[in-house]
Motif scaffolding. Structure first.
Motif, PDB file in Angstrom:
ATOM      1  N   UNK A 110      -9.322  19.691  24.179  1.00  0.00           N
ATOM      2  CA  UNK A 110     -10.305  20.630  23.620  1.00  0.00           C
ATOM      3  C   UNK A 110      -9.714  21.938  22.888  1.00  0.00           C
ATOM      4  N   UNK A 111      -8.581  22.655  23.459  1.00  0.00           N
ATOM      5  CA  UNK A 111      -7.848  23.685  22.571  1.00  0.00           C
ATOM      6  C   UNK A 111      -7.672  23.356  21.203  1.00  0.00           C
ATOM      7  N   UNK A 112      -7.157  22.068  21.056  1.00  0.00           N
ATOM      8  CA  UNK A 112      -6.694  21.789  19.607  1.00  0.00           C
ATOM      9  C   UNK A 112      -7.872  21.095  18.844  1.00  0.00           C
ATOM     10  N   UNK A 113      -9.139  21.010  19.368  1.00  0.00           N
ATOM     11  CA  UNK A 113     -10.050  20.607  18.643  1.00  0.00           C
ATOM     12  C   UNK A 113     -10.633  21.176  17.385  1.00  0.00           C
ATOM     13  N   UNK A 114     -10.645  20.737  16.185  1.00  0.00           N
ATOM     14  CA  UNK A 114     -10.954  21.483  14.994  1.00  0.00           C
ATOM     15  C   UNK A 114     -12.516  21.330  15.094  1.00  0.00           C
ATOM     16  N   UNK A 168     -16.345  20.872  17.192  1.00  0.00           N
ATOM     17  CA  UNK A 168     -16.992  20.785  18.485  1.00  0.00           C
ATOM     18  C   UNK A 168     -16.864  19.240  18.993  1.00  0.00           C
ATOM     19  N   UNK A 169     -17.231  19.320  20.357  1.00  0.00           N
ATOM     20  CA  UNK A 169     -17.233  18.061  21.011  1.00  0.00           C
ATOM     21  C   UNK A 169     -18.660  17.372  20.998  1.00  0.00           C
ATOM     22  N   UNK A 170     -18.813  16.024  20.739  1.00  0.00           N
ATOM     23  CA  UNK A 170     -20.185  15.518  20.884  1.00  0.00           C
ATOM     24  C   UNK A 170     -20.827  15.600  22.300  1.00  0.00           C
ATOM     25  N   UNK A 171     -22.141  15.516  22.068  1.00  0.00           N
ATOM     26  CA  UNK A 171     -22.594  15.441  23.357  1.00  0.00           C
ATOM     27  C   UNK A 171     -22.536  14.436  24.201  1.00  0.00           C
TER      28      UNK A 171
END
Lengths: 215, 632
Positions: free
Chosen positions: B20-24, B26-29
């Motif tokens: 998560x901290x690295x994610x460019x 947002x995460x999908x549901x």
């Protein structure tokens, strides 16, 4: 005649290493670990009894000896990410779970990790993530460690991506990350800096909630 | 994906928090999982044997029957369990697969039964664990070979020839399976006899006979009675040539035939004779010619067509080619080694036989195969020591591949025995099957005769024997087919009789030359039938095949008809020997009377070959009455 003698000698030489391997495996299976009682685990983690039961049944089925070693872990992770090479990331992940640093994950470690990730507070999750990134466990994340982790993650993607990986994408990714996280620009990220920076990131906070219902 | 991996999936998903901290982005549901996550115990009842398992266990393999929603089809609401009407013993193994992730093959079960169970439960056999995979593969291969053999045997020998095979096909068949016709059998034995004669002649002509008068030297019989031997040789070669040319003519694929082993042997057997004819009586060349005569001995290989055992031996040697190759190779190695050693050991001796290494080969071979002629013997001590080592190792090297060859031969031989036994039993089995088939067709015909079609009427239903509802429905189905095709079922005997008499009847009908529309149609003579159909179509008359109407028309003709000229003989024969002629006669009669249209009887055959369809009056009860009517 010579052929007969030759084959006889070859056979004796082969038998030696296999015998050792069998002994090794026997030793492995001898080491059978049993977890603490159900009540204790329930107290220590945020799972209910039923959930622990389900988790343990799955775990025991996979690893009858009660422990997971790194090879198995890498193998399992490789199955989830068949496109690329998941071994490096699995290695780091393994170390993150193996809190006791004894080279194998017991059921308690497994369950504790899961409890933090799924049922823990945001702070707990961020701490866990910090420990994952901190490869040498010195309390600081420097650029090299971060680069390692990011490279490992990109390795899992494999070669065939869209858009194609051009240039040193991991390095750029790390630079962006450090820009964001390293408040005092001293080249390392401490736990507090990390937590602060993450809490500022709205998107990240929202995403954290998504993983609550995995179990 | 392996099963157990499904257990780890929640864990891997949880670990995604680390990205998560690295994610460019947002995460999908995550996907919403509606059903409750609580694990429950499922009850599976397989033919009375109740199994219980966690639902999660079965969910491990979602692409099988038990892991997918397909099992809901088998859910029994009353007992709240999944009921399968299958083998409970096999189910144990299937369920173990879910539990342990490894599929084991039970050795005592039939491979086909196991395969069927796997297919039912949607499990691919490829996931059988390594521990059982060998066994499974071997048994499967064996079973397939056996089945292939059986079908081959079925098709090869006893199937009757298709009716319109050319003479060439018949000839080929006669050559391949001499048991089919007497001529073929006779030819088979004659060729066998001549092969024997030829071989014996070749042997005898070298035996020394008493010399001619006035000469001291013993002459071989070949030269004494040269004319007689020459005549015998000529006769044999003529027969062999004739046979070979016949086979070449009859072969379905001439190129393939010419390349086959037997044909090569045939050619090699007869060539020396022709070459001898062609070659002039030259002293220089006759030496070479004499060598050619050696090839005449190949005629003995022609016996392999006559002998099963010889063929098995040849096939065994072919299949053991690798073992034989190994044997040869290791022998060669050993020979070279020992010959070298013996040569150098015996080099010093005066007047030794071991003059060179190739010369020592002979000694080595003789010693290794434990022949021991004694023409070459080592004299030195070293030579004797190495000689004894040589003989000991020879025994070993030769003994090693022999069991493999023997087991191969035994397997092939037993397979062949089994094939022969199968073929013998096959005849009995086929006869029984034919009888059973006839039984069912006869059941239908009997059903019809007993007035089964009027089962709707209450009183006639009583006269029907007790038949199951299945039989009723089956007969109804056959009746529907009859109505569809406008043909009726009859039995083989009737059909063949009708075919024969049809030809007679047709000719006589022609001679009497009643109405041109009159005709006899049987589908056994399609060409004639076609002609008649055209004629009928031209007349645009249709016969009503409705039961009630037919009854009416029949009754109409009951009074008006007179004796039939050509048909009466046919009709009088048996009650079911009714040709389509009667219907045709209705046709002819109906022309004058306007009748409701019906469908023209078509000449098409109903599909099943066992029940040849010909048009025939089904109501035998009525046929008795209409026998005499039908003429026109």
């Amino acid at each position: 005649m010579g052929a007969v003698v030759g084959t006889l000698t070859m056979q004796t030489r082969q038998r030696q290493p296999s015998r050792d391997k069998i002994d090794d495996e026997l030793e492995m299976t001898m080491v059978c670990h049993r977890p603490e009682g159900l009540e204790q685990l329930e107290a220590q983690t945020n799972f209910t009894k039923q959930e622990l039961q389900v988790l343990y049944r799955g775990f025991k089925n996979e690893c009858p000896s009660g422990v997971v070693n790194e090879e198995t872990f890498k193998h399992i992770y490789a199955q989830f990410f068949p496109h690329g090479d998941a071994s490096t990331y699995a290695h780091y992940l393994f170390n993150a779970f193996d809190t006791g640093n004894n080279g194998s994950i017991k059921f308690e470690d497994f369950v504790m990790g899961l409890s933090t990730l799924l049922r823990g507070t945001v702070r707990d999750k961020l701490e866990w993530t910090f420990h994952l990134y901190d490869i040498n466990k010195d309390g600081f994340i420097n650029k090299e460690e971060m680069t390692e982790i990011v490279r490992a993650i990109y390795d899992m993607m494999g070669k065939y991506t869209y858009p194609a990986l051009k240039g040193d994408v991991p390095k750029q990714h790390v630079d962006t990350f450090f820009e964001k996280m390293d408040k005092n620009k001293d080249g390392v990220v401490t736990l507090e800096e990390f937590v602060l920076a993450c809490q500022e990131d709205e998107n990240m906070m929202k995403s954290m909630q998504l993983f609550e219902n995995v179990m | 994906m392996a099963a157990g991996v499904a257990t780890w999936l929640p864990f891997a998903r949880a670990a995604a928090v680390g990205w998560l901290p690295l994610a460019k982005k947002t995460m999908p549901k995550p996907p919403v999982d509606k059903k409750s996550r609580n694990d429950e115990i499922l009850f599976v009842n397989v033919s009375g044997l109740r199994f219980q398992t966690w639902k999660n266990t079965l969910d491990r393999y979602p692409d099988t029957l038990l892991g997918s929603s397909e099992k809901e089809f088998f859910f029994n609401e009353d007992t709240q369990e999944y009921f399968f009407d299958r083998d409970p013993e096999m189910f144990r193994h299937i369920l173990n697969f879910y539990r342990t992730g490894k599929l084991h093959y039970p050795r005592q079960e039939c491979i086909q039964a196991f395969d069927e169970e796997l297919a039912f439960y949607g499990i691919v056999p490829d996931i059988i664990g390594d521990c059982c995979m060998e066994e499974y593969r071997d048994r499967k291969k064996e079973n397939q070979e056996r089945l292939a053999e059986d079908t081959e045997a079925e098709m090869a020998t006893d199937t009757p020839l298709p009716p319109h095979s050319t003479s060439r096909e018949r000839l080929w068949r006669a050559f391949e399976n001499p048991h089919t016709s007497t001529m073929a059998l006779v030819f088979y034995y004659v060729t066998g006899f001549f092969i024997a004669v030829s071989v014996i002649a070749n042997v005898v002509e070298t035996v020394p006979c008493r010399p001619l008068k006035g000469s001291k030297k013993d002459l071989p019989c070949g030269e004494k009675y040269s004319l007689a031997f020459f005549c015998m040789d000529t006769a044999c070669v003529l027969i062999f040539t004739f046979e070979y040319l016949m086979r070449l003519f009859a072969a379905p694929s001439r190129c393939k035939f010419m390349r086959s082993v037997m044909s090569v042997i045939d050619v090699v057997a007869i060539m020396p004779y022709y070459i001898g004819l062609v070659m002039p009586e030259n002293e220089d060349v006759s030496g070479a010619f004499v060598t050619l005569r050696v090839f005449r001995v190949f005629r003995i290989f022609k016996f392999s067509r006559h002998s099963q055992g010889l063929r098995i031996l040849g096939y065994t040697l072919k299949s053991c080619a690798s073992e034989l190759g190994f044997l040869l190779f290791s022998l060669t190695m050993a020979i070279i080694i020992f010959a070298t050693v013996m040569f150098y050991a015996e080099k010093g001796t005066k007047g030794t036989n071991f003059t060179s290494i190739p010369a020592s080969f002979w000694y080595t071979i003789v010693t290794m195969t434990t022949l021991g002629y004694g023409d070459m013997v080592p004299n030195t001590i070293a030579g004797k020591i190495f000689g004894s080592i040589c003989s000991l190792s020879g025994v070993l090297v030769i003994a090693l591949p022999v069991p493999v060859i023997v087991s191969n031969f035994s397997r092939i031989y037993h397979q062949n025995q089994r094939a022969d036994k199968m073929r013998a039993q096959q005849k009995v089995r086929l006869a029984r099957i034919r009888l059973a088939k006839k039984g069912t067709t006869n059941a239908f015909l009997q059903y019809k005769e007993e007035g089964g079609f009027q089962f709707r009427e209450s009183d006639s239903a009583l006269c029907l024997k007790n038949r199951s509802s299945f039989e009723h429905q089956h007969h109804h189905l056959l009746h529907c087919l009859e109505k569809t095709t406008n043909h009726e079922f009859t039995d083989e005997l009737t059909f063949s009789e009708m075919c024969m008499t049809e030809s007679v009847g047709y000719r006589t009908s022609r001679s009497t030359s009643i109405s041109s529309q009159q005709g006899v149609t049987t589908s056994c003579c399609p060409r004639r039938a076609k002609r008649r159909a055209i004629r009928l179509a031209n007349s645009t008359v249709s016969v009503s095949r409705g039961s009630v109407q037919e009854l009416d028309t029949l009754q109409v003709h009951k009074t008006s008809a007179g004796p039939q000229s050509s048909r009466s003989s046919l009709n009088a024969r048996t009650e079911d020997l009714k040709l389509n002629c009667e219907d045709r006669d209705f046709t002819a009669a109906i022309i004058s009377i306007p009748t409701p249209p019906a469908n023209t009887p078509d000449e098409s055959l109903p599909p099943s070959p066992a029940i040849p369809g010909i048009l025939r009056n089904s109501r035998s009860s009525f046929t008795h009455e209409t026998v005499k009517i039908s003429s026109l």
